[in-house]
Scaffold this active site. Structure first.
Site, short mmCIF file in Angstrom:
data_model
loop_
_atom_site.label_atom_id
_atom_site.label_comp_id
_atom_site.label_asym_id
_atom_site.label_seq_id
_atom_site.Cartn_x
_atom_site.Cartn_y
_atom_site.Cartn_z
N SER A 1 0.86 -1.17 0.00
CA SER A 1 0.00 0.00 0.00
C SER A 1 0.90 1.22 0.00
O SER A 1 2.10 1.11 0.32
CB SER A 1 -0.87 0.00 1.27
OG SER A 1 -1.49 1.24 1.49
N TYR B 1 -2.30 -1.94 10.40
CA TYR B 1 -2.25 -2.03 8.94
C TYR B 1 -0.97 -1.39 8.42
O TYR B 1 -0.25 -1.98 7.60
CB TYR B 1 -3.48 -1.34 8.36
CG TYR B 1 -3.60 -1.35 6.86
CD1 TYR B 1 -4.20 -2.42 6.19
CD2 TYR B 1 -3.15 -0.27 6.10
CE1 TYR B 1 -4.33 -2.42 4.81
CE2 TYR B 1 -3.28 -0.27 4.71
CZ TYR B 1 -3.87 -1.34 4.08
OH TYR B 1 -4.00 -1.33 2.71
#
Length: 256
Positions: free
Chosen positions: A138, A151
């Site tokens: 990401s 995350y």
């Protein structure tokens, strides 16, 4: 860009970004094994791709389940050429509000899952002298945002894992890279909009335009197609000239 019958395992491949990549790989001539914790969805998704594709039951946080899934692919095809570790979840809250159980769940699916699936396929790739491992990172592999501590930590960890395997596997013909999308408007992201609006004291429109898209060049979400094109490029890249790298797909949110 042609996969020429290469055997490709995609975790979390029954829906969302994973399934879009599965479709792209199949269209490029790959044989896809969709590995998902929802085995019925995995089998349905694989069937929709046509003949020669598999749906495999796999909980990426369980070593035995990962090994069984990879063994099924090896039994069916005798090799594995591409692993895309894509399975993931998201929870949105402040650091002090996370329980240890929640922290471990997010980190385990993203980071333990990448480790376990890599560990299972690497002996086969080393034996055949070639292979590609891709991790779904990401922009949060390189940046941080509020409310996403486990995350962000897990996505940063993928960079270290990819670079280590690139160093260890290069002389054996194995390369690794990390795909780093910006915000992709999947159900996972859509769920975050009201959650972040509540926690940040913003309207949902402000979350989209300021938090999610504020640093992009065109105020556009990254699409699943954008990510799938990038995955195919990396899966078909012909040499170790491109290994241990992160490829950001974010409409200019992050520029390296």
């Amino acid at each position: 860009m042609n996969l020429d019958g290469k055997i490709c395992i995609i975790t979390g491949g029954a829906s969302g970004i994973g399934f879009e990549i599965a479709k792209k790989f199949a269209a490029a001539g790959g044989k896809v094994a969709i590995a998902d914790i929802n085995v019925d969805a995995a089998k349905t998704a694989a069937k929709s791709l046509g003949e020669g594709h598999l749906g495999v039951d796999m909980d990426v946080t369980e070593p035995d389940a990962v090994q069984r899934g990879v063994d099924k692919v090896i039994d069916a095809h005798g090799r594995v050429d591409v692993l895309l570790s894509n399975a993931g979840i998201q929870m949105v809250k402040r650091v002090e509000e996370f329980t240890l159980e929640e922290w471990r769940k997010v980190v385990s699916i993203h980071l333990d899952g990448a480790f376990l699936t890599s560990k299972a396929v690497l002996p086969h790739m080393y034996k055949q002298g070639s292979g590609t491992i891709l991790y779904m990172g990401s922009v949060h592999s390189q940046e941080a945002s509020a409310l996403k501590a486990p995350y962000v930590a897990a996505k940063h960890g993928l960079m270290g894992l990819a670079r280590t395997i690139a160093k260890e596997g290069g002389e054996k013909g194995v390369r690794t890279n990390v795909i780093c999308p910006g915000f992709v408007k999947t159900p996972l992201v859509e769920k975050q909009i009201p959650e972040q609006a509540r926690d940040l004291g913003l309207s949902e429109e402000e979350v989209v335009n300021r938090v999610m898209l504020g640093e992009t060049v065109d105020k556009q979400f990254t699409t699943v197609e954008d990510v799938a094109h990038t995955a195919l490029f990396l899966a078909t890249f012909p040499s170790n000239a491109l290994t241990g790298q992160s490829i950001v797909v974010s409409h200019g949110w992050r520029m390296d």
